[in-house]
Design an enzyme around this catalytic site. Structure first.
Site, PDB file in Angstrom:
ATOM      1  N   CYS A 196       0.797  -1.228   0.000  1.00 21.86           N
ATOM      2  CA  CYS A 196       0.000   0.000   0.000  1.00 21.86           C
ATOM      3  C   CYS A 196       0.830   1.278   0.000  1.00 21.86           C
ATOM      4  CB  CYS A 196      -0.984  -0.004   1.164  1.00 21.86           C
ATOM      5  SG  CYS A 196      -0.251   0.014   2.816  1.00 21.86           S
ATOM      6  N   HIS A 255      -2.806   1.320   6.809  1.00 19.76           N
ATOM      7  CA  HIS A 255      -3.054   1.338   5.374  1.00 19.76           C
ATOM      8  C   HIS A 255      -2.757   2.752   4.886  1.00 19.76           C
ATOM      9  CE1 HIS A 255      -4.471   0.349   1.469  1.00 19.76           C
ATOM     10  NE2 HIS A 255      -5.545   1.102   1.533  1.00 19.76           N
ATOM     11  N   ASP A 278      -7.158   5.751  -3.584  1.00 19.28           N
ATOM     12  CA  ASP A 278      -6.432   4.590  -3.065  1.00 19.28           C
ATOM     13  C   ASP A 278      -6.074   3.676  -4.228  1.00 19.28           C
ATOM     14  OD1 ASP A 278      -5.403   2.455  -1.703  1.00 19.28           O
ATOM     15  OD2 ASP A 278      -7.090   2.220  -0.321  1.00 19.28           O
ATOM     16  N   ASP A 320     -17.275  -0.779  12.491  1.00 14.91           N
ATOM     17  CA  ASP A 320     -17.228  -1.443  13.798  1.00 14.91           C
ATOM     18  C   ASP A 320     -16.468  -2.762  13.676  1.00 14.91           C
ATOM     19  OD1 ASP A 320     -18.711   0.546  14.862  1.00 14.91           O
ATOM     20  OD2 ASP A 320     -20.471  -0.648  15.346  1.00 14.91           O
ATOM     21  N   GLU A 366     -14.790   9.776  18.411  1.00 16.51           N
ATOM     22  CA  GLU A 366     -15.408   8.465  18.654  1.00 16.51           C
ATOM     23  C   GLU A 366     -16.292   8.505  19.901  1.00 16.51           C
ATOM     24  OE1 GLU A 366     -15.661   5.813  17.071  1.00 16.51           O
ATOM     25  OE2 GLU A 366     -14.020   5.649  15.628  1.00 16.51           O
ATOM     26  N   GLU A 371     -20.832  11.507  15.932  1.00 10.84           N
ATOM     27  CA  GLU A 371     -20.236  10.346  15.271  1.00 10.84           C
ATOM     28  C   GLU A 371     -21.257   9.229  15.105  1.00 10.84           C
ATOM     29  OE1 GLU A 371     -18.229   6.364  15.435  1.00 10.84           O
ATOM     30  OE2 GLU A 371     -19.218   7.368  17.105  1.00 10.84           O
TER      31      GLU A 371
END
Length: 637
Positions: A196, A255, A278, A320, A366, A371
């Site tokens: 990556c 990543h 990406d 999640d 978070e 959120e």
């Protein structure tokens, strides 16, 4: 009758214009100008000169400002700067990996244009492709698909197998120039191999070369949600080791992707600016392995129905994590964690070597009400898209969705178990820095938060991981029986010898230690883990004397074998745009245990200004001992 004007010669004033357009490092002979900025040309006529009032010359140049950044420091960093850092490691140990982007190096502009001509879009319909090249949205998708080789003869082959005998281990690269030049020199055959951060670094080089502001982003604990439900399912056995995921969901230790700055006239107002792209081939987008551009603001607001691939990008930073215990052919839900995915989203700071945390650009804090509302908005849009099938209507924006008791994200605690049941906590703590070649010493901390005695059985294990989350077989196991009095804390000491873990390490040097605890006479399970990245001592680089353009310069490189064993096949690579014409490779051979060595390289800097030297040492035992040194090259003494 007055004779018409006839152009005899056109002087594009390339040298003068290129300096003012910050492209003089690419060329002084060819005109290379940036959109949205004036430039001068001079026309010379045959037989007679230009007569104002009589002659009329019409010159049309269509550019626009769809990639314009109004901050000069940002333009310098995200377009002009030819070196930087890519952040790796894990969220508890973030390390900068120096990289030579080299977008102004010799022939790179031609290689970037060749890359566009090799794309499937150009091969199928050259006229349409060229007509669309003024669109940064279009061009970014073309480049994104061409960086990987999954659909075409793109620049890089991806490889996560740990077998790189027919190519280069991705960890060994220190710059983009050698990769792009190899791709060009071999008739556009994909270079082996990349992962990556290499895909993102190459894309950064190409996009900056083409004048589109670009930066490299690292996301720690990055989600890869294969089925689009915003849940990453992870499976564990009774020893606490993570199992190969049958759904192929995973959490990457880190990543790396790109952000490119552009207007988004194809989206509603307010979604321009930084866009995620990406190039790592994970999932297809409209049939090709590319991802984006996805508006960073759309990701933060949960507008996952906006083009392109915003839902996938959202899951990388805000899915999640569901943990399952697999035993006796059954699966038991352990807990659901809403905080695991998307941490310390990082990029290099502007005109600084420091790390800039951009997490707040991607998501609200978070656990905050905002959120949770955004997550529910995203989930609702994904469900609506599934129910509508492939013939989805134009993107629409739904109002915030109130939480309800049936929501899979309505739990404010990371565990599915009521807090009055979870009465024991487990936590790992390292006793020493995790240095390669040394034993790993740590303790398991057990705390009884209840007023009752607790008898625990804890299964511990350690296994290597690849940075994409793929587990390797466990190489260490232990069992602890811990009795806790009310509100008592105890520690269980552990040690993993180097001789035990060395032969099982992956190139990523990641070890996952885990503990699965169960209380006597209770069905409840407690799972805790910790990712350890083993560190090497870095390479030291000294510049011997003042760096003056076109004057000889000596550079000393000091390195060592950190292991208590011989290492063979040692190769040192050194590069740096404006300092070395090409990457330097020095065959070192064998290094004795703990041996320190140094070499001195001679070079002649050929560009002025701030530069960076990047170095890497590889052997048969390690692949990526890195080092760097910033150097300012003066015009004269």
């Amino acid at each position: 009758m007055e004779q018409g004007l006839e152009v005899a010669l056109t002087d594009l004033q390339s040298s003068w214009n290129n300096v003012r357009h910050h492209t003089e490092e690419i060329s002084s002979d060819r005109l290379l100008v940036r959109r949205g900025q004036a430039f001068n040309i001079t026309l010379y006529f045959r037989k007679r000169g230009f007569q104002p009032g009589l002659d009329n010359i019409i010159f049309v140049a269509e550019t626009g400002d769809s990639v314009y950044l109004d901050s000069e420091p940002q333009r310098q960093e995200y377009v002009v700067n030819d070196y930087g850092f890519i952040y790796q490691g894990n969220k508890n140990w973030i390390r900068p990996c120096p990289w030579n982007y080299g977008q102004f190096e010799e022939n790179i502009i031609d290689i970037c244009l060749e890359l566009l001509d090799k794309s499937l879009n150009f091969q199928i319909d050259p006229a349409t492709d060229c007509a669309l090249r003024g669109s940064p949205v279009y061009i970014s998708r073309v480049v994104c698909a061409m960086i990987n080789s999954n659909d075409d003869n793109g620049v890089l082959n991806g490889n996560w197998s740990e077998s790189y005998l027919d190519g280069i281990n991705p960890a060994e690269w220190t710059g983009s120039v050698a990769i792009l030049k190899q791709w060009h020199a071999t008739g556009c055959q994909p270079v082996r191999y990349g992962q990556c951060w290499v895909f993102a670094a190459i894309m950064c080089t190409v996009m900056r070369c083409l004048g589109i502001p670009t930066r490299v982003i690292t996301n720690f604990d990055s989600g890869h949600d294969t089925d689009g439900n915003l849940i990453i399912d992870e499976y564990y056995d009774s020893t606490g080791r993570i199992l190969e995921n049958k759904k192929k969901d995973s959490v990457w230790n880190f990543h790396v992707w790109n952000e490119c700055w552009m207007a988004r006239k194809d989206l509603p107002p307010g979604y321009g600016g930084w866009q995620v792209l990406d190039a790592t081939p994970q999932e297809t987008s409209n049939g090709l392995y590319c991802c984006g551009p996805a508006s960073v603001r759309a990701i933060k607001e949960g507008e996952v129905d906006l083009n392109y691939d915003t839902a996938f990008a959202f899951s990388m930073v805000n899915a999640d994590c569901m943990s399952w215990l697999v035993y006796g052919g059954k699966e038991q839900k352990i807990h659901r964690d809403t905080n695991t995915v998307g941490n310390f989203i990082s990029t290099k700071s502007i005109q600084s070597d420091e790390r800039d945390d951009v997490t707040e650009n991607y998501k609200y804090i978070e656990g905050s009400p905002q959120e949770r509302l955004v997550f529910m908005r995203a989930l609702q849009k994904l469900k609506a898209r599934r129910s509508e099938g492939p013939h989805k209507a134009d993107s629409q924006h739904s109002p915030p969705v109130p939480l309800n008791g049936d929501s899979p994200r309505s739990l404010h605690m990371p565990s599915l178990r009521p807090s009055d049941i979870v009465q024991v906590s487990l936590k790992f703590q390292l006793l020493d820095p995790p240095n390669m070649g040394q034993d790993i010493r740590f303790v398991l901390l057990a705390l009884n938060m209840s007023l009752q005695f607790k008898d625990l059985k804890v299964n511990l294990s350690a296994q290597s991981l690849l940075h994409d989350g793929s587990p390797l077989p466990p190489f260490w196991q232990d069992t602890a029986f811990i009795t806790l009095s009310p509100e008592e804390a105890k520690t269980h000491s552990c040690r993993i010898p180097y001789s035990q873990y060395s032969q099982y390490l992956s190139t990523d040097k990641l070890i996952r230690i885990s503990a699965l605890g169960e209380e006597k006479n209770s069905p409840e399970k407690i799972l805790v883990d910790k990712i350890i990245t083993l560190a090497y001592p870095g390479i030291m680089i000294n510049v011997l004397g003042a760096a003056i353009v076109n004057q000889p310069l000596s550079i000393q490189v000091l390195f060592s074998n950190p292991l208590s064993e011989h290492v063979a096949d040692c190769v040192l690579t050194v590069e740096g745009s404006g300092l070395f014409k090409k990457q330097q490779r020095v065959l070192i051979g064998v290094l004795k245990p703990q041996h320190r060595a140094s070499i001195t390289l001679e070079t002649v800097p050929f560009k002025t200004g701030q530069r960076q030297i990047q170095a890497n040492l590889r052997s048969n035992k390690f692949k990526d001992i890195k080092g760097y040194k910033n150097v300012y090259v003066d015009l004269r003494l």
